[in-house]
Design an enzyme around this catalytic site. Structure first.
Site, mmCIF file in Angstrom:
data_model
loop_
_atom_site.group_PDB
_atom_site.id
_atom_site.type_symbol
_atom_site.label_atom_id
_atom_site.label_comp_id
_atom_site.label_asym_id
_atom_site.label_seq_id
_atom_site.Cartn_x
_atom_site.Cartn_y
_atom_site.Cartn_z
ATOM 1 N N CYS B 100 43.525 32.978 46.530
ATOM 2 C CA CYS B 100 44.162 34.276 46.355
ATOM 3 C C CYS B 100 45.586 34.178 46.892
ATOM 4 O O CYS B 100 45.792 33.903 48.067
ATOM 5 C CB CYS B 100 43.380 35.334 47.130
ATOM 6 S SG CYS B 100 44.240 36.913 47.197
ATOM 7 N N CYS B 104 49.871 39.992 44.181
ATOM 8 C CA CYS B 104 49.561 40.928 43.098
ATOM 9 C C CYS B 104 49.396 42.358 43.597
ATOM 10 O O CYS B 104 49.704 43.306 42.868
ATOM 11 C CB CYS B 104 48.266 40.549 42.392
ATOM 12 S SG CYS B 104 48.115 38.820 42.032
ATOM 13 N N THR B 191 44.509 42.110 52.057
ATOM 14 C CA THR B 191 44.902 40.794 51.580
ATOM 15 C C THR B 191 46.402 40.598 51.763
ATOM 16 O O THR B 191 47.194 41.413 51.293
ATOM 17 C CB THR B 191 44.570 40.699 50.081
ATOM 18 O OG1 THR B 191 43.173 40.861 49.938
ATOM 19 C CG2 THR B 191 44.988 39.367 49.505
ATOM 20 N N GLU B 257 42.795 38.021 55.044
ATOM 21 C CA GLU B 257 42.575 39.453 55.090
ATOM 22 C C GLU B 257 42.771 39.915 56.523
ATOM 23 O O GLU B 257 42.539 39.150 57.449
ATOM 24 C CB GLU B 257 41.154 39.838 54.638
ATOM 25 C CG GLU B 257 40.849 39.491 53.195
ATOM 26 C CD GLU B 257 40.411 38.043 53.039
ATOM 27 O OE1 GLU B 257 39.990 37.438 54.051
ATOM 28 O OE2 GLU B 257 40.516 37.508 51.929
ATOM 29 N N HIS B 292 44.835 46.394 39.122
ATOM 30 C CA HIS B 292 44.288 45.322 39.943
ATOM 31 C C HIS B 292 43.033 44.728 39.298
ATOM 32 O O HIS B 292 42.733 43.550 39.487
ATOM 33 C CB HIS B 292 44.016 45.836 41.350
ATOM 34 C CG HIS B 292 44.171 44.770 42.389
ATOM 35 N ND1 HIS B 292 45.258 43.937 42.447
ATOM 36 C CD2 HIS B 292 43.356 44.369 43.406
ATOM 37 C CE1 HIS B 292 45.115 43.075 43.443
ATOM 38 N NE2 HIS B 292 43.957 43.322 44.025
ATOM 39 N N TYR B 296 42.488 40.444 38.067
ATOM 40 C CA TYR B 296 41.407 39.487 38.282
ATOM 41 C C TYR B 296 41.060 38.711 37.020
ATOM 42 O O TYR B 296 40.424 37.647 37.106
ATOM 43 C CB TYR B 296 40.168 40.223 38.804
ATOM 44 C CG TYR B 296 40.256 40.556 40.269
ATOM 45 C CD1 TYR B 296 41.428 41.059 40.818
ATOM 46 C CD2 TYR B 296 39.186 40.368 41.122
ATOM 47 C CE1 TYR B 296 41.516 41.367 42.158
ATOM 48 C CE2 TYR B 296 39.268 40.671 42.463
ATOM 49 C CZ TYR B 296 40.434 41.173 42.978
ATOM 50 O OH TYR B 296 40.523 41.462 44.310
ATOM 51 N N CYS B 299 44.022 35.782 37.848
ATOM 52 C CA CYS B 299 44.009 34.907 39.030
ATOM 53 C C CYS B 299 42.681 34.178 39.184
ATOM 54 O O CYS B 299 42.652 32.975 39.456
ATOM 55 C CB CYS B 299 44.343 35.705 40.291
ATOM 56 S SG CYS B 299 43.176 37.016 40.691
ATOM 57 N N GLU B 455 35.560 38.404 47.123
ATOM 58 C CA GLU B 455 36.689 39.204 46.637
ATOM 59 C C GLU B 455 36.525 39.552 45.157
ATOM 60 O O GLU B 455 36.895 40.639 44.721
ATOM 61 C CB GLU B 455 37.995 38.434 46.867
ATOM 62 C CG GLU B 455 39.235 39.265 46.591
ATOM 63 C CD GLU B 455 40.509 38.470 46.853
ATOM 64 O OE1 GLU B 455 40.684 37.997 47.991
ATOM 65 O OE2 GLU B 455 41.310 38.306 45.915
#
Lengths: 491, 491, 491, 491
Positions: B100, B104, B191, B257, B292, B296, B299, B455
């Site tokens: 990650c 973003c 994050t 995180e 968001h 995903y 990424c 995640e």
């Protein structure tokens, strides 16, 4: 001798001269090493539960060799009831440890070697069965732990044992003497080897004449001259060194795997159970694998029970346990877990007597059992993570929760801030919430996941191994006849 | 100002007075802390790739505010092509980091806040949109990292913000002054917060009048007075302290995180984007979540690419890459991964202009995208573990492989024994085999699994949140009309 | 010529001398045969919707050959927007018919043959591309239906075309004349062949030199001398003869398949598009299959919409639509259906120009699309059956519901008893409940299931065909390089 | 009386005055009606197999009431061995018929009513248990078929029985007389009712005091005054009228469902087993459902065996049975099918004695069994369709294959053309290929699919019913205690 207590078992380990290596050096007091000890505690649980009258029926049995009361883990199954009790015992110990308790491999080896040696002797006039009976009587009498060692390192998977660049990549005889044999090689991924008094070695695949020297089975004390163990590392292993039991997740129990190396180890004749009769290597492998595939329908179900409980508890702590989506996920987890149990019970219930007299499971159903075990624990884990929420992997450390380092404008400590912001429902302590979330982290991603996930996938054979057995046992020709009868096809 | 290099970005972090706590104490030189640094390297990659002419088209864009070339992560999407490029950029960075990369959340916050402030101003005559535009221009100009902060700790999930025992469990205004507001509270699971120059805070749920003081959005520098961060621990985090980069699995990159705490932080008026207009809280949440959930589909696909490559490489090293079962599993992994990509692309391709002029994704398809992301990475991981074999979790440590401690009868060292027995195909070095297996361990159970598995499940909203959106957006009534027309039902 | 209406299309069929055989004899007035007519109505819908200004944007296009307005089903895709509109058009027609509307195969053949002939000519100096352009202009001008015919009967699947016992098992040239060729063979499973004015024939597999005579593509009118069609039977086909439209389930629409036989049919040179250039057979197959795999991400999604609506309507009629389990199943159906749509959109959005200038889809994503289509409709159907309840398959016939035969002690009729006992919520008429349940029966087990289930599995290639393409296109080597870069493996 | 043969059973049906309605009129000679007869043949198979010494052990038992040899379908299970033999008997009959053979509902009703009446009598001093024992002795003695009738039409599912607009929507007492009761209402979806000599009626849900008049159980001859049956239609039912046995798919066997109406039927006291003791309605429902959920772990597995055989046979006929993808699908089908069997065996093996002395299954595992049955047959069917190929649903009719109508240029007939083009491997006759494909069509989409798919979903209760039971039986609280013990949570 009476059955040992867990404490006596642990003390018995101290007396061995077992050689254990980890992180590049020998571990002297390995019995008390924080990384190793939880796996010892698991084995100890198999002793302590056998002392508990509540569990006597499951945990003990009457020896078919001596008529004495023994730990069921050392028992030769005398009927389908024994096979079913085996599965229930494993579920019970799984529930008490939420870990791999390691003692099954020996039990499964006993039963496979017992029946296979009987058939080798029948064919070859050897006396392996007598050797084995004497050995097992000694084990039962002394209530010892024996590891069943099967998986060779294998090197290039496209080559047979004798064709490997390095002959040691499969365990083999290097010298034959009047009084015994000298062997070299290793076994990988050995569950519980460090915690065992003895090992039984078995071949890892069916073999042909060229692999005669690799067709071997024998027993050997764990601290034999020339034998040593290199401990495998697990996810999050070193958290156990941190003195943060909550962060460990499962503070008392765990599994272990090691590479077991035999460097010119001498095996006296009386401990040899297979020595060159290569056509029996496959039978021994298949029987051991069959028993061990049954086992997973018990032990992993027990661990699953604890994971389901943990997921339900996090939901309760968050105040969402009545949400229909949460309830439905718990039902699904239960459904999957009990399906595994059904498979464990069914292959036991449909077991049958071997020529030697002990009972083995239904081969087809045992392979079906294990095949499901390669799938459902992964979905159970996914659902547990779903219910638990992301906090499971983003939570600060126990040291943060307990820290009195000041932070913030009003003099609060890190610990106070953690406890303030990670509170759930009012009446729930943050520390309890942390404990159950860390437990789930352990089973989903940590050291527990090694046993609950990867071992479920590869232990007792990888998924493809079961598919090959299902194909062989599925009687496709017979099924073709069924449809021909129904649609009036007369060849 | 020109776009920064990765190195310049890292240096820029050193100038901040960011307060980071971990393992119960403040970390002074957090930029070089081995646990934190890999996550900084990930963010740095978003700078370095933008410097690379090969990736310029994906990694940079022309600012709609200034007409200058900017990093795409700071861009307001000007059409569906921009939305698609966003997804491709994310896949690219995922491929380069297998982690990650954190940038973003800010990008998604920019786009959500931009369009929502426009509509708030329209309704209330406020000037949030202008505030935001100025802020974003500043960010673009200086090529800064901004974290988008949404998830409040929430306490008892069955209670609204104003009804919590501790009001701080949702971020809220504690004082209104002429020149700004003072806020208290926290955001969990943040994050990339440690690695950000600024944060944008947003509400976490739709709100009603009683929760007016909780309906808040604003920007704030990460080292603002009263703001600090408590670092969350990840699976296998402390391996990074061991000086065993192979055991870390992904030696250079990772995620992070933290709990972000705001203890009486003052926010000047010019940085406020929502302040009590509670009926717009839901819109801001939904739009941010929508972007968001699209993310995903980029990424995680990039990370999936690396995992598929790793599984294929282990098969090659074992000499089994031509086995039909192995090939079929690689096909299945590819199929699942590309299905996620399809969802990311589709919700982008079907995007539409907001009132403010920037583009947003198709809401239904973005939620469908994320719902698949809550499932397929788990199956991809299971298949990767299947191909990799059990060695992934039972292999000795790097220290064992490198140890010259003697062991065995012939004076071999632990390192020699490890290299001997964990050899695969002849031409493959054991160390390479170890590297790729440890990489898979990282993604399946280790620190990488936090980003790739958990995640994927909970980031951008847990599965049930997407189901609620799918239900709302699915137009069930319209579908009923379709069938009525076909079967001649005339109400 | 202007675009035809549906009615004009149906009349145009009457003018053809198409030879149709069914149930062992020739069907003279096949246009009005109740088994065939619903499939004609489906095709007619593609004409009627093109007349509707509301749908003009999706249903029509501007010809790249003539600049005139044409039905999109005869269009060469000029960009990714066209590819996306194609998918949306297909979803629309699926929603209006809940059936296979058959016109896509021609459209997909047009685009595949157009680009492939360009490349054959380039390589061989042939003039197939010109032939094809003239042919397509004629089709566009006259708004005709063309079937794309690919699947040979194949006989023994382990043998190549030239090696079959009967050479006719693959379509082939039997005579080469100055003015054209004479061909023999057949195409199986031909969707919509009876309803087409013309056919385009294409090879079914990649070929080698020995199969030169089988490497063929050409156009042929459906009523050509020597060509005839044997109609395939579908589940519940003869219900359409019962005069019980409710029991039919989908009373107006349906699909069709036939065996198309060419018995020494003469093909003039101007209609030949491939004739022996065997190395291009694979390209033509692959491109056609690619387009057709995209198609399923549109048409099946449209049918899925109607099935979801029907399931929701049965729940409403039973008074259970608010039950959380029912809502969750509708969400899951929607989620799966929209995932298919995402795949259809994504492979279109990522399309690219061929050498000939028309656009083709992204090959990898189109295969991923179809692979999902082989799975999700089955689960959608299962969930629909779950919501519908068992009545769907145990309900008495329409004739029972309408019967005035007396039964029972009080002089009620069969019809009254059926209406009494199959009542749902008070305000819902039993006949409406029956209509929607019979519709679901049709889609789950009846004639509709042929199109929605089995065609989803095998149409445009069986699942394994997509897996082979995914393997080829998945760039596993590139993915291995990604992981090597991350873990520092330098070969 | 001796056990009947199948032929004697069929003759015995002719003596009944059963009233059967279908397609809007009464069917006089229903025993020989081609739609109904296959379902009678299935029941007859349960008689014929009981005459076969090979199957005696499974098909017969020693009556616990009389000590005589009886058909096992009329047996009260005396131990877990009986429960296991029940499942094996069901698998056997499933293998011989590939259909629902209907006799299980009676067997499951016997065992549920036997134990429940014992407990009612204990609580209320009634004599239902004696009534039932006499009735069952009569049934055993005469080797009769009894249908177990449970599912009321239910009307508005959101209302209790007494609250329905029409009271007849649940079966109820309309008059209480000294010598018995008069009842009105109906039971829907009744499997095998037409083929039964008697019926046992039971309530369909747990009830409260307001529903006292609906809390009813009794036995009644199928041809009682006021009782009649309306036959439900199945997919492809009328193919059986076509005189094309190959197109029927399963030419000899099938299932049936009907609406059973009771219009003021008088029930003498001696045949009453529950009459107003509403608090026992739930127990009777739950026990019957439990037994019936076990049943599906046998009968559907038997049908699955035939489907697997058929899929393998089509692969053999096509020459692709050695393809790894085909073999893998057959393994998966076998795996799923045997998992269902495991569940059937496990819930039997773990059964326990009721207060009345007969044995019942483990409730949790029986519900887990049925939950899997709502899923796996759908996947088995999908895989069978995959292996079979599209021809299964596009093949011309048997009449085409047999037609001597000329077609084509060389005077071939339709039949010759069909046989030419639908040839598989050289040595396989086209007619055999057609037979096995039509069989699969029958099981996947035709009349067989009603039994194998929809009945698997809804028979013995829809999926949600099992989930509720799993939730109740899953002992979530106990599982929470397990995790508390492991992580040291002490409330």
């Amino acid at each position: 001798m009476a059955l040992m207590t867990g404490e006596q078992y642990i003390e018995s380990l101290r007396k061995l001269n077992t050689r254990v290596y980890m992180f590049g050096k020998q571990i002297e007091n390995w019995v008390d090493d924080p990384i190793i000890r939880p796996s010892i505690n698991c084995v100890a649980m198999t002793y302590d539960l056998a002392q508990d009258p509540e569990h006597e029926d499951l945990m003990t049995a009457t020896s078919s060799l001596t008529g004495k009361k023994i730990n069921r883990f050392a028992h030769l199954h005398q009927g389908t009831d024994d096979l079913i009790r085996k599965v229930k015992m494993q579920r019970l110990v799984g529930q008490k440890t939420a870990s791999c308790f390691q003692r099954c491999v020996g039990m499964d080896a006993f039963n496979a070697v017992y029946s296979t040696t009987f058939e080798i002797d029948e064919a070859h006039g050897t006396s392996y069965h007598e050797n084995f009976k004497k050995f097992l009587e000694f084990i039962q009498e002394n209530d010892l732990i024996v590891d069943g060692a099967m998986t060779d390192p294998k090197g290039d998977r496209s080559k047979a044992p004798h064709a490997q660049a390095d002959p040691d990549l499969f365990l083999h005889v290097v010298e034959r003497r009047e009084d015994g044999i000298v062997v070299c090689g290793a076994k990988a991924h050995q569950t519980g080897s460090v915690n065992s008094h003895w090992h039984i070695f078995m071949p890892t695949i069916a073999m042909r004449e060229e692999d005669k020297d690799y067709a071997l089975s024998f027993a050997c004390p764990t601290d034999a001259e020339g034998m040593y163990l290199i401990y495998g590392r697990q996810s999050c292993d070193t958290r156990k060194y941190e003195d943060s039991p909550i962060d460990v997740g499962n503070p008392h129990f765990g599994g272990q795997e090691a590479l077991v190396v035999l460097d010119h180890v001498f095996i006296p004749n009386e401990y040899i159970f297979l020595n060159g009769e290569y056509e029996f290597a496959g039978m021994m492998v298949e029987r051991f694998a069959g028993y061990h595939r049954q086992s997973y329908g018990g032990c992993k179900v027990g661990v699953g029970d604890v994971i389901i409980g943990a997921a339900a508890l996090t939901a309760e702590y968050n105040g969402v346990e009545k949400a229909s989506a949460v309830k439905d996920k718990l039902v699904e987890m239960t459904h999957l877990n009990e399906t595994l149990y059904c498979c464990g019970i069914a292959c036991s219930s449909q077991g049958n007597a071997t020529k030697a007299g002990n009972y083995q499971i239904d081969m087809l159903l045992a392979n079906v059992c294990k095949q499901n075990v390669t799938r459902f624990p992964y979905e159970i884990v996914r659902l547990a993570e779903d219910i638990a929420g992301g906090l499971m992997v983003t939570m600060p450390s126990q040291k943060d929760f307990e820290s009195d380092t000041p932070v913030g404008n009003n003099g609060e400590t890190i610990g106070e801030i953690c406890n303030k912001y990670f509170a759930g429902r009012e009446e729930v302590s943050t520390v309890n919430r942390m404990k159950v979330l860390r437990f789930l982290e352990n089973e989903c991603l940590g050291a527990g996941a090694v046993g609950y996930r990867t071992e479920s996938l590869h232990g007792a054979g990888s998924p493809q191994a079961q598919r090959i057995m299902i194909q062989r046992q599925g009687n496709i020709q017979g099924k073709k006849e069924l449809v021909k009868a129904i649609v009036d096809i007369d060849d």
